[in-house]
Scaffold this motif. Structure first.
Motif, mmCIF file in Angstrom:
data_model
loop_
_atom_site.group_PDB
_atom_site.id
_atom_site.type_symbol
_atom_site.label_atom_id
_atom_site.label_comp_id
_atom_site.label_asym_id
_atom_site.label_seq_id
_atom_site.Cartn_x
_atom_site.Cartn_y
_atom_site.Cartn_z
ATOM 1 N N CYS A 36 0.854 -1.189 0.000
ATOM 2 C CA CYS A 36 0.000 0.000 0.000
ATOM 3 C C CYS A 36 0.889 1.239 0.000
ATOM 4 O O CYS A 36 1.732 1.402 0.883
ATOM 5 C CB CYS A 36 -0.912 0.017 1.223
ATOM 6 S SG CYS A 36 -2.018 -1.399 1.346
ATOM 7 N N THR A 37 0.686 2.098 -0.986
ATOM 8 C CA THR A 37 1.461 3.325 -1.115
ATOM 9 C C THR A 37 0.503 4.497 -1.205
ATOM 10 O O THR A 37 -0.416 4.472 -2.034
ATOM 11 C CB THR A 37 2.342 3.294 -2.377
ATOM 12 O OG1 THR A 37 3.115 2.091 -2.388
ATOM 13 C CG2 THR A 37 3.281 4.491 -2.417
ATOM 14 N N PRO A 38 0.658 5.515 -0.374
ATOM 15 C CA PRO A 38 -0.244 6.670 -0.440
ATOM 16 C C PRO A 38 -0.316 7.266 -1.845
ATOM 17 O O PRO A 38 0.711 7.508 -2.483
ATOM 18 C CB PRO A 38 0.392 7.662 0.542
ATOM 19 C CG PRO A 38 1.136 6.799 1.516
ATOM 20 C CD PRO A 38 1.671 5.654 0.690
ATOM 21 N N LEU A 102 11.156 5.308 -8.478
ATOM 22 C CA LEU A 102 10.445 4.326 -7.666
ATOM 23 C C LEU A 102 9.576 5.086 -6.687
ATOM 24 O O LEU A 102 10.040 6.024 -6.024
ATOM 25 C CB LEU A 102 11.427 3.440 -6.902
ATOM 26 C CG LEU A 102 12.298 2.498 -7.734
ATOM 27 C CD1 LEU A 102 13.320 1.813 -6.849
ATOM 28 C CD2 LEU A 102 11.452 1.459 -8.460
ATOM 29 N N ARG A 103 8.322 4.703 -6.597
ATOM 30 C CA ARG A 103 7.409 5.391 -5.695
ATOM 31 C C ARG A 103 7.458 4.702 -4.332
ATOM 32 O O ARG A 103 6.957 3.579 -4.167
ATOM 33 C CB ARG A 103 5.982 5.365 -6.255
ATOM 34 C CG ARG A 103 4.988 6.125 -5.406
ATOM 35 C CD ARG A 103 5.216 7.620 -5.472
ATOM 36 N NE ARG A 103 4.290 8.326 -4.592
ATOM 37 C CZ ARG A 103 4.191 9.644 -4.532
ATOM 38 N NH1 ARG A 103 4.965 10.388 -5.306
ATOM 39 N NH2 ARG A 103 3.334 10.215 -3.717
ATOM 40 N N LEU A 104 8.060 5.357 -3.378
ATOM 41 C CA LEU A 104 8.172 4.804 -2.033
ATOM 42 C C LEU A 104 7.116 5.415 -1.120
ATOM 43 O O LEU A 104 6.292 6.224 -1.560
ATOM 44 C CB LEU A 104 9.582 5.022 -1.517
ATOM 45 C CG LEU A 104 10.664 4.373 -2.397
ATOM 46 C CD1 LEU A 104 12.047 4.627 -1.852
ATOM 47 C CD2 LEU A 104 10.417 2.871 -2.548
ATOM 48 N N TYR A 105 7.124 5.039 0.143
ATOM 49 C CA TYR A 105 5.998 5.390 1.006
ATOM 50 C C TYR A 105 5.818 6.898 1.158
ATOM 51 O O TYR A 105 4.684 7.396 1.181
ATOM 52 C CB TYR A 105 6.168 4.754 2.388
ATOM 53 C CG TYR A 105 4.905 4.838 3.220
ATOM 54 C CD1 TYR A 105 3.871 3.928 3.018
ATOM 55 C CD2 TYR A 105 4.734 5.831 4.182
ATOM 56 C CE1 TYR A 105 2.702 4.004 3.758
ATOM 57 C CE2 TYR A 105 3.562 5.915 4.920
ATOM 58 C CZ TYR A 105 2.547 5.008 4.705
ATOM 59 O OH TYR A 105 1.386 5.092 5.418
ATOM 60 N N ASP A 106 6.924 7.628 1.247
ATOM 61 C CA ASP A 106 6.820 9.074 1.462
ATOM 62 C C ASP A 106 7.081 9.885 0.211
ATOM 63 O O ASP A 106 7.150 11.115 0.266
ATOM 64 C CB ASP A 106 7.794 9.505 2.567
ATOM 65 C CG ASP A 106 9.242 9.209 2.203
ATOM 66 O OD1 ASP A 106 9.472 8.389 1.279
ATOM 67 O OD2 ASP A 106 10.142 9.790 2.817
ATOM 68 N N GLY A 107 7.241 9.217 -0.934
ATOM 69 C CA GLY A 107 7.491 9.958 -2.160
ATOM 70 C C GLY A 107 8.459 9.236 -3.083
ATOM 71 O O GLY A 107 8.800 8.071 -2.867
ATOM 72 N N PRO A 108 8.950 9.940 -4.103
ATOM 73 C CA PRO A 108 9.767 9.274 -5.118
ATOM 74 C C PRO A 108 11.231 9.136 -4.732
ATOM 75 O O PRO A 108 11.781 9.935 -3.980
ATOM 76 C CB PRO A 108 9.631 10.210 -6.326
ATOM 77 C CG PRO A 108 9.426 11.568 -5.723
ATOM 78 C CD PRO A 108 8.618 11.333 -4.476
ATOM 79 N N MET A 109 11.852 8.091 -5.264
ATOM 80 C CA MET A 109 13.304 7.948 -5.269
ATOM 81 C C MET A 109 13.699 7.943 -6.734
ATOM 82 O O MET A 109 13.400 7.003 -7.472
ATOM 83 C CB MET A 109 13.757 6.672 -4.570
ATOM 84 C CG MET A 109 15.260 6.580 -4.439
ATOM 85 S SD MET A 109 15.786 5.181 -3.412
ATOM 86 C CE MET A 109 17.554 5.485 -3.358
ATOM 87 N N SER A 110 14.364 9.000 -7.164
ATOM 88 C CA SER A 110 14.529 9.272 -8.588
ATOM 89 C C SER A 110 15.689 8.531 -9.226
ATOM 90 O O SER A 110 16.595 8.019 -8.541
ATOM 91 C CB SER A 110 14.733 10.774 -8.797
ATOM 92 O OG SER A 110 16.001 11.172 -8.288
ATOM 93 N N ILE A 111 15.667 8.507 -10.544
ATOM 94 C CA ILE A 111 16.773 7.960 -11.324
ATOM 95 C C ILE A 111 18.072 8.664 -10.961
ATOM 96 O O ILE A 111 19.125 8.020 -10.811
ATOM 97 C CB ILE A 111 16.470 8.101 -12.833
ATOM 98 C CG1 ILE A 111 15.431 7.055 -13.261
ATOM 99 C CG2 ILE A 111 17.734 7.984 -13.670
ATOM 100 C CD1 ILE A 111 14.996 7.167 -14.704
#
Length: 224
Positions: A36-38, A102-111
């Motif tokens: 589950c991801t916001p 990558l969409r993580l729990y608190d937001g993106p982790m970018s390329i």
């Protein structure tokens, strides 16, 4: 034959020059899973996928649900886990591929964040997420993808995807790959067989649903 790809000749040369990991690593494997991801659709089978990885690699560092933040994930990657598994959302913008993340729990982790890491003694990153090997529309052969970013960071082998994948089938694909790669009687994996293992997993899925290539064809291996 077994297909394997290299985003650039420089990355291919780099991955071949780095010796494969043959001894036990001081770092634990990394698992990042977000059923589950916001703000994103749920991935209920990501939990099953994560459970399978955790059973196989009992010493893995696990970041699940709210614990799988961008900050925590980056910090965990900086510990140079020899193999890392991501079961989450991958998002690519074909008009601006460098905005992929990558969409993580608190937001993106970018390329950019991932590609900027400099990791040592890392072998395999399995990106069980959508569009992790998808580039842009303007320059179809430009190697700006999440999978390429992980190779730039230091992973010799990366499994990515060309389009959206089935949440239901992803755990089976991962389990098949790791079942082949796991060394009998040992705690690690033989990453040199990654392309062969992925090929076997794809063929198995194709036998189950031969007329639905969108389910089994997106998986791709990049590396030596």
């Amino acid at each position: 034959f077994t297909s394997s790809y290299a985003p650039t000749l420089r990355l291919l040369r780099k991955s071949r020059q780095h010796a494969p990991l043959t001894t036990a690593s001081t770092s634990s494997p990394l698992l990042v899973a977000l059923p589950c991801t916001p703000g994103q659709p749920d991935l209920p089978d990501a939990a099953r996928e994560a459970d399978g990885f955790a059973r196989r690699f009992r010493d893995a560092t696990q970041l699940r649900g709210p614990d799988a933040t961008a900050t925590a994930t980056k910090k965990a990657l900086e510990n140079c886990p020899p193999w890392a598994h991501f079961a989450c959302h991958g998002i690519q913008d074909i008009s601006d591929p460098s905005a992929g993340h990558l969409r993580l729990y608190d937001g993106p982790m970018s390329i950019e964040e991932i590609g900027g890491l400099r990791l040592q003694h890392t072998e395999l990153a399995f990106l069980s997420a959508c569009e992790t090997f998808r580039g842009g529309a303007a320059l179809a052969d430009e190697a700006i993808t999440l999978a390429t970013a992980f190779q730039l960071a230091g992973y010799r082998h990366v499994i990515g995807t060309l389009w959206s994948i089935s949440d239901e089938l992803a755990p089976d694909a991962a389990d098949h790959v790791y079942g082949i790669l796991t060394r009998p009687g040992g705690p690690g994996i033989d990453a040199s067989k990654t392309a062969l293992a992925l090929d076997a997993a794809v063929l198995t899925m194709r036998e189950d649903c031969p007329h639905e290539p969108w389910l089994w064809a997106p998986y791709i291996h990049t590396g030596p």
